[in-house]
Scaffold this active site. Structure first.
Site, PDB file in Angstrom:
ATOM      1  N   ARG A 100       0.829  -1.209   0.000  1.00  0.00           N
ATOM      2  CA  ARG A 100       0.000   0.000   0.000  1.00  0.00           C
ATOM      3  C   ARG A 100       0.866   1.263   0.000  1.00  0.00           C
ATOM      4  NH1 ARG A 100      -4.893  -1.070   2.613  1.00  0.00           N
ATOM      5  NH2 ARG A 100      -3.651  -2.367   4.016  1.00  0.00           N
ATOM      6  N   TYR A 101       1.970   1.201   0.739  1.00  0.00           N
ATOM      7  CA  TYR A 101       2.882   2.344   0.861  1.00  0.00           C
ATOM      8  C   TYR A 101       4.187   1.976   0.157  1.00  0.00           C
ATOM      9  CZ  TYR A 101      -0.321   3.165   4.784  1.00  0.00           C
ATOM     10  OH  TYR A 101      -1.430   3.329   5.561  1.00  0.00           O
TER      11      TYR A 101
ATOM     12  N   CYS B 263     -12.442  -7.821  14.982  1.00  0.00           N
ATOM     13  CA  CYS B 263     -11.313  -7.942  14.052  1.00  0.00           C
ATOM     14  C   CYS B 263     -11.615  -7.334  12.682  1.00  0.00           C
ATOM     15  CB  CYS B 263     -10.950  -9.407  13.871  1.00  0.00           C
ATOM     16  SG  CYS B 263      -9.650  -9.659  12.654  1.00  0.00           S
TER      17      CYS B 263
ATOM     18  N   CYS C 251     -10.670 -11.951  17.921  1.00  0.00           N
ATOM     19  CA  CYS C 251     -11.226 -10.730  18.494  1.00  0.00           C
ATOM     20  C   CYS C 251     -12.554 -10.447  17.792  1.00  0.00           C
ATOM     21  CB  CYS C 251     -10.258  -9.579  18.279  1.00  0.00           C
ATOM     22  SG  CYS C 251      -8.573 -10.012  18.760  1.00  0.00           S
TER      23      CYS C 251
ATOM     24  N   LYS D  17      -3.562   5.033   6.105  1.00  0.00           N
ATOM     25  CA  LYS D  17      -3.864   5.572   7.432  1.00  0.00           C
ATOM     26  C   LYS D  17      -3.825   7.092   7.427  1.00  0.00           C
ATOM     27  CE  LYS D  17      -2.092   1.735  10.133  1.00  0.00           C
ATOM     28  NZ  LYS D  17      -2.112   0.777   9.018  1.00  0.00           N
TER      29      LYS D  17
ATOM     30  N   ARG E 204       7.153  -0.210   2.232  1.00  0.00           N
ATOM     31  CA  ARG E 204       6.882  -1.361   3.084  1.00  0.00           C
ATOM     32  C   ARG E 204       5.754  -2.232   2.518  1.00  0.00           C
ATOM     33  NH1 ARG E 204       5.412   3.469   4.831  1.00  0.00           N
ATOM     34  NH2 ARG E 204       3.486   3.855   5.963  1.00  0.00           N
TER      35      ARG E 204
ATOM     36  N   ARG F 208     -10.028  -8.069  10.029  1.00  0.00           N
ATOM     37  CA  ARG F 208      -9.863  -9.097   8.984  1.00  0.00           C
ATOM     38  C   ARG F 208     -10.694 -10.328   9.327  1.00  0.00           C
ATOM     39  NH1 ARG F 208      -3.827  -7.810   8.736  1.00  0.00           N
ATOM     40  NH2 ARG F 208      -3.761  -6.134   7.207  1.00  0.00           N
TER      41      ARG F 208
ATOM     42  N   CYS G  47      -5.222 -17.291  14.345  1.00  0.00           N
ATOM     43  CA  CYS G  47      -4.856 -16.513  15.526  1.00  0.00           C
ATOM     44  C   CYS G  47      -5.093 -17.365  16.770  1.00  0.00           C
ATOM     45  CB  CYS G  47      -5.720 -15.262  15.647  1.00  0.00           C
ATOM     46  SG  CYS G  47      -5.629 -14.193  14.212  1.00  0.00           S
TER      47      CYS G  47
ATOM     48  N   ASP H 163     -12.384  -0.223  12.758  1.00  0.00           N
ATOM     49  CA  ASP H 163     -12.697  -0.266  11.323  1.00  0.00           C
ATOM     50  C   ASP H 163     -14.147  -0.692  11.095  1.00  0.00           C
ATOM     51  OD1 ASP H 163     -10.097   0.409  10.257  1.00  0.00           O
ATOM     52  OD2 ASP H 163      -9.428  -1.491  11.129  1.00  0.00           O
TER      53      ASP H 163
ATOM     54  N   ASP I 265      -7.871   4.038   9.484  1.00  0.00           N
ATOM     55  CA  ASP I 265      -7.579   3.455   8.170  1.00  0.00           C
ATOM     56  C   ASP I 265      -8.722   3.867   7.259  1.00  0.00           C
ATOM     57  OD1 ASP I 265      -5.355   1.557   7.342  1.00  0.00           O
ATOM     58  OD2 ASP I 265      -5.670   1.005   9.448  1.00  0.00           O
TER      59      ASP I 265
HETATM   60  S1  SF4 Z   1      -7.437  -8.501  15.517  1.00  0.00           S
HETATM   61 FE1  SF4 Z   1      -7.927 -10.148  14.053  1.00  0.00          FE
HETATM   62  S2  SF4 Z   1      -5.933 -10.696  13.163  1.00  0.00           S
HETATM   63 FE2  SF4 Z   1      -5.520  -9.587  15.096  1.00  0.00          FE
HETATM   64  S3  SF4 Z   1      -5.401 -11.202  16.687  1.00  0.00           S
HETATM   65 FE3  SF4 Z   1      -7.491 -10.424  16.680  1.00  0.00          FE
HETATM   66  S4  SF4 Z   1      -8.558 -11.881  15.328  1.00  0.00           S
HETATM   67 FE4  SF4 Z   1      -6.386 -12.114  14.880  1.00  0.00          FE
END
Ligand code: SF4
Length: 354
Positions: A91-92, A111, A108, A318, A95, A113, A104, A274, A311
């Site tokens: 994206r940048y 999350c 979360c 960002k 990097r 993603r 994971c 997000d 974002d």
């Molecule tokens: S935010 Fe998403 S990618 Fe990061 S640890 Fe939690 S579940 Fe996994």
């Protein structure tokens, strides 16, 4: 009592006293859509008697996740728009993200993603795709930093991590390797000698961005894991998400930032949540976020100040969204606000005496 294994289903949560049987059907609908995992360390931190427990809120599924708003997106930060080859997000200019794994140790509930991670997610990059990802990095001399994210790259075995690091070691123009992870907090026992040796095996400078959102996550075990990393020469920075019902009050935020600094972790990013599907119950307004971030100014040391970041949806990258403390009045004159919110002229108005 501490569970012996991660909780990965609604039945596991009910057995651990973290979900009511009466909610089984609706939570099963959530589980069918989004992965669940809570490590023993995080389960032990939850107070089952507290319906507003900030640790439970981050990891225990909620029927509110089934509510999807029109502005929410499956790829809220637009990774897909900047992915030249599988596993790479460029994206940048200087990097890239290298998404080697989409698993994971915890999932979360907010999350960004969430559509890509989990047992039904994009999995681990196959060896051919990994070859193409490294070829892409090698072919782009402007890439100075490689950020391993996912998923959580620290779920990979030390052997696999060392093999990634060895491949990066062979690319001269890559100088920095950064890991985005929750492991030192949620599964601190993984941070052993073998893992640390693997993280350092490229000979590049290794940064580790630790994701934690509440000061209680910095347990004795987590603090010891961070100390092992920092003592080994790995530079640590923090990443947190500003979350309604988790850390959206000045005392909690201040305690979190101080806990990072006390553990030699420089507060780096505080993310505005997000627009991930089914996460509106976590989102506060940017105005509310600005007020919380402003409350840290003056109240806690400059070392404890994170950058408040959004974002931009669509993959535009960002942007800093802290409230401005300076107003341009033209002619080189400004009005600046101090940490009490009082305003001052800059440069100060000079009164000329007769
Ligand atoms: S935010 Fe998403 S990618 Fe990061 S640890 Fe939690 S579940 Fe996994």
């Amino acid at each position: 009592m501490r569970a012996m294994r991660a909780l990965k289903s609604i039945d596991d949560l009910e057995e651990a006293g973290l979900a009511a049987a009466a909610r089984h059907a609706e939570l099963s609908d959530v589980a069918a859509r989004y992965a669940i995992a809570i490590t023993p360390a995080m389960a032990a931190l939850i107070d089952p008697a507290d319906p507003n427990d900030p640790i439970a809120r981050q990891f225990v599924p909620d029927a509110a996740e089934l509510v999807r708003l029109p502005e929410e997106r499956e790829d809220p930060i637009g990774d897909g728009a900047h992915s030249p080859v599988e596993g790479i997000v460029h994206r940048y200019p200087d990097r890239v993200l290298l998404k080697a794994v989409h698993v994971c140790p915890v999932y979360c509930r907010f999350c960004f993603r969430r559509e890509m991670v989990g047992p039904q997610g994009l999995g681990t990059l196959a060896s051919q795709a990994m070859d193409k990802a490294f070829a892409y990095i090698a072919d782009h001399p402007e890439i100075w930093e490689v950020i391993l994210t996912g998923g959580d790259p620290l779920v990979l075995s030390p052997r696999r991590l060392a093999s990634i690091m060895e491949r990066l070691a062979a690319i001269d123009h890559v100088k920095i390797v950064r890991f985005h992870t929750r492991v030192p907090v949620v599964e601190a026992e993984r941070v052993d000698e073998a893992l640390i040796a693997a993280l350092k095996s490229s000979g590049k400078t290794t940064y580790l961005a630790l994701h934690a959102n509440h000061p209680r996550e910095l347990t004795t075990d987590a603090r010891a894991a961070c100390a092992r990393l920092v003592d080994a020469g790995i530079v640590m920075v923090s990443q947190s998400v500003l979350l309604k019902g988790v850390n959206d009050d000045p005392d909690t935020l201040a305690a979190l930032m101080r806990a990072f600094v006390e553990n030699r972790i420089k507060p780096y990013y505080l993310h505005h949540p997000d627009l991930a599907p089914g996460t509106s119950h976590f989102r506060l307004t940017i105005e509310e976020g600005q007020a919380l971030v402003a409350s840290l100014r003056g109240r806690v040391s400059g070392l404890c100040q994170p950058t408040y970041i959004l974002d931009i949806p669509g993959g535009h990258g960002k942007t800093v969204v802290s409230a401005s403390t300076i107003e341009d009045n033209g002619g080189g004159c400004y009005t600046v606000s101090d940490f009490h919110g009082e305003t001052h002229a800059y440069p100060p108005v000079v009164t000329v005496k007769d």
